[in-house]
Design a protein around this motif. Structure first.
Motif, PDB file in Angstrom:
ATOM      1  N   HIS A  42       8.547   8.580  -5.888  1.00 16.43           N
ATOM      2  CA  HIS A  42       8.858   8.417  -7.314  1.00 16.43           C
ATOM      3  C   HIS A  42       8.788   9.769  -8.017  1.00 16.43           C
ATOM      4  O   HIS A  42       7.865  10.549  -7.786  1.00 16.43           O
ATOM      5  N   ILE A  43       9.768  10.024  -8.866  1.00 13.99           N
ATOM      6  CA  ILE A  43       9.791  11.246  -9.664  1.00 13.99           C
ATOM      7  C   ILE A  43       9.999  10.876 -11.128  1.00 13.99           C
ATOM      8  O   ILE A  43      10.506   9.797 -11.436  1.00 13.99           O
ATOM      9  N   PHE A  44       9.595  11.774 -12.015  1.00 14.08           N
ATOM     10  CA  PHE A  44       9.794  11.574 -13.446  1.00 14.08           C
ATOM     11  C   PHE A  44      11.052  12.307 -13.840  1.00 14.08           C
ATOM     12  O   PHE A  44      11.164  13.510 -13.648  1.00 14.08           O
ATOM     13  N   ASP A  45      12.036  11.606 -14.377  1.00 17.73           N
ATOM     14  CA  ASP A  45      13.327  12.221 -14.707  1.00 17.73           C
ATOM     15  C   ASP A  45      13.410  12.747 -16.137  1.00 17.73           C
ATOM     16  O   ASP A  45      14.473  13.094 -16.615  1.00 17.73           O
ATOM     17  N   GLY A  46      12.281  12.807 -16.812  1.00 18.15           N
ATOM     18  CA  GLY A  46      12.242  13.282 -18.190  1.00 18.15           C
ATOM     19  C   GLY A  46      11.986  12.171 -19.184  1.00 18.15           C
ATOM     20  O   GLY A  46      11.497  12.407 -20.286  1.00 18.15           O
ATOM     21  N   SER A  47      12.310  10.928 -18.789  1.00 16.93           N
ATOM     22  CA  SER A  47      12.055   9.804 -19.683  1.00 16.93           C
ATOM     23  C   SER A  47      11.386   8.627 -18.976  1.00 16.93           C
ATOM     24  O   SER A  47      10.746   7.810 -19.617  1.00 16.93           O
ATOM     25  N   SER A  48      11.536   8.544 -17.658  1.00 17.80           N
ATOM     26  CA  SER A  48      10.911   7.444 -16.925  1.00 17.80           C
ATOM     27  C   SER A  48      10.729   7.830 -15.451  1.00 17.80           C
ATOM     28  O   SER A  48      11.306   8.813 -14.980  1.00 17.80           O
ATOM     29  N   TRP A  49       9.934   7.024 -14.766  1.00 19.30           N
ATOM     30  CA  TRP A  49       9.718   7.230 -13.329  1.00 19.30           C
ATOM     31  C   TRP A  49      10.789   6.465 -12.574  1.00 19.30           C
ATOM     32  O   TRP A  49      11.146   5.356 -12.935  1.00 19.30           O
ATOM     33  N   LYS A  50      11.304   7.084 -11.510  1.00 20.84           N
ATOM     34  CA  LYS A  50      12.299   6.403 -10.691  1.00 20.84           C
ATOM     35  C   LYS A  50      12.104   6.808  -9.231  1.00 20.84           C
ATOM     36  O   LYS A  50      11.593   7.890  -8.931  1.00 20.84           O
ATOM     37  N   LYS A  51      12.514   5.924  -8.341  1.00 24.10           N
ATOM     38  CA  LYS A  51      12.437   6.207  -6.903  1.00 24.10           C
ATOM     39  C   LYS A  51      13.625   7.091  -6.540  1.00 24.10           C
ATOM     40  O   LYS A  51      14.762   6.760  -6.819  1.00 24.10           O
ATOM     41  N   GLU A  52      13.320   8.250  -5.949  1.00 24.03           N
ATOM     42  CA  GLU A  52      14.368   9.190  -5.534  1.00 24.03           C
ATOM     43  C   GLU A  52      14.343   9.269  -4.014  1.00 24.03           C
ATOM     44  O   GLU A  52      13.392   9.814  -3.433  1.00 24.03           O
ATOM     45  N   PRO A  53      15.359   8.733  -3.334  1.00 20.64           N
ATOM     46  CA  PRO A  53      15.357   8.680  -1.861  1.00 20.64           C
ATOM     47  C   PRO A  53      15.268  10.038  -1.168  1.00 20.64           C
ATOM     48  O   PRO A  53      14.788  10.117  -0.045  1.00 20.64           O
ATOM     49  N   THR A  54      15.711  11.106  -1.827  1.00 21.56           N
ATOM     50  CA  THR A  54      15.682  12.424  -1.177  1.00 21.56           C
ATOM     51  C   THR A  54      14.461  13.261  -1.554  1.00 21.56           C
ATOM     52  O   THR A  54      14.266  14.344  -1.018  1.00 21.56           O
ATOM     53  N   ALA A  55      13.632  12.758  -2.466  1.00 23.77           N
ATOM     54  CA  ALA A  55      12.469  13.529  -2.921  1.00 23.77           C
ATOM     55  C   ALA A  55      11.341  13.434  -1.903  1.00 23.77           C
ATOM     56  O   ALA A  55      11.097  12.391  -1.300  1.00 23.77           O
ATOM     57  N   ASN A  56      10.644  14.539  -1.701  1.00 24.14           N
ATOM     58  CA  ASN A  56       9.448  14.591  -0.864  1.00 24.14           C
ATOM     59  C   ASN A  56       8.645  15.816  -1.280  1.00 24.14           C
ATOM     60  O   ASN A  56       9.014  16.498  -2.237  1.00 24.14           O
ATOM     61  N   TRP A  57       7.566  16.108  -0.586  1.00 24.78           N
ATOM     62  CA  TRP A  57       6.683  17.203  -0.998  1.00 24.78           C
ATOM     63  C   TRP A  57       7.388  18.551  -0.973  1.00 24.78           C
ATOM     64  O   TRP A  57       7.018  19.449  -1.720  1.00 24.78           O
ATOM     65  N   ARG A  58       8.408  18.697  -0.126  1.00 22.21           N
ATOM     66  CA  ARG A  58       9.154  19.959  -0.066  1.00 22.21           C
ATOM     67  C   ARG A  58      10.107  20.105  -1.249  1.00 22.21           C
ATOM     68  O   ARG A  58      10.349  21.205  -1.711  1.00 22.21           O
ATOM     69  N   MET A  59      10.676  18.976  -1.688  1.00 25.36           N
ATOM     70  CA  MET A  59      11.658  18.951  -2.778  1.00 25.36           C
ATOM     71  C   MET A  59      11.300  17.830  -3.748  1.00 25.36           C
ATOM     72  O   MET A  59      11.909  16.758  -3.717  1.00 25.36           O
ATOM     73  N   PRO A  60      10.308  18.047  -4.610  1.00 21.87           N
ATOM     74  CA  PRO A  60       9.863  16.967  -5.488  1.00 21.87           C
ATOM     75  C   PRO A  60      10.709  16.783  -6.747  1.00 21.87           C
ATOM     76  O   PRO A  60      10.412  15.929  -7.562  1.00 21.87           O
ATOM     77  N   GLY A  61      11.740  17.584  -6.909  1.00 22.36           N
ATOM     78  CA  GLY A  61      12.580  17.455  -8.102  1.00 22.36           C
ATOM     79  C   GLY A  61      12.271  18.486  -9.166  1.00 22.36           C
ATOM     80  O   GLY A  61      12.839  18.456 -10.254  1.00 22.36           O
TER      81      GLY A  61
END
Length: 135
Positions: free
Chosen positions: A94-113
Motif C-alpha cells: 500500500h502506498i499513499f498517493d497524496g489523498s488516500s492509501w491504495k494497493k500498488e502492485p509494483t511497489a516494494n521496499w526498493r521502489m516505494p513510490g
C-alpha cells in the motif's frame, strides 16, 4: 604440500573472518524491554471506535532496536540471505498517493513510490519480512 595446506588454511581463515565481519555488519543492537502492563485505548470524545474501551494490556519482556531498520541495512540483509519480501513475491504494498492509501502492485521496499536513500527507514515490508530480518 605443506605450503599448499597452509595457503588453503590461510584463505579459509580470511574467508571466515570476512564472513564474520559481514554478519556483524548485519547485526543490529537491541535493547531489552521488561514485562509489564499498561492501559490501552482512548478516552477522548473523538476516539475512533476501535480505540475503546480503555483496557489493561499485559506483555512479556522482549527486545527491540532503538532505531528504525534503514533501507541500507535491509538491502545488506537481502543481499546476504537472498530473502525476497512479501511485496516482491506477491502483489506489492500500500502506498499513499497524496489523498488516500491504495494497493500498488509494483511497489516494494526498493521502489516505494517516493525517493529514498539508504539512510531512510525501510518501508513496504510486512510482518513476515520483519520476522525474517529479526531472525
Amino acid at each position: 604440500m605443506i605450503r599448499l595446506i597452509a595457503l588453503v588454511l590461510f584463505f579459509c581463515c580470511i574467508h571466515e573472518s570476512a564472513q564474520a565481519s559481514e554478519n556483524k555488519k548485519l547485526a543490529q543492537e537491541f535493547i531489552s524491554v521488561p514485562a509489564g502492563c499498561f492501559l490501552m485505548g482512548n478516552t477522548f470524545e473523538d476516539a475512533y471506535h476501535i480505540e475503546m474501551p480503555v483496557h489493561e494490556v499485559c506483555i512479556g519482556s522482549f527486545s527491540i532496536s532503538p532505531f528504525s531498520v534503514t533501507r541500507g541495512e535491509f538491502k545488506r540483509f537481502e543481499a546476504a540471505t537472498g530473502y525476497r519480501t512479501d511485496a516482491e513475491t506477491h502483489d506489492g504494498c500500500h502506498i499513499f498517493d497524496g489523498s488516500s492509501w491504495k494497493k500498488e502492485p509494483t511497489a516494494n521496499w526498493r521502489m516505494p513510490g517516493f525517493r529514498q536513500d539508504d539512510d531512510h527507514p525501510v518501508v513496504c515490508i510486512s510482518w513476515n519480512d520483519a520476522v525474517a530480518y529479526a531472525r
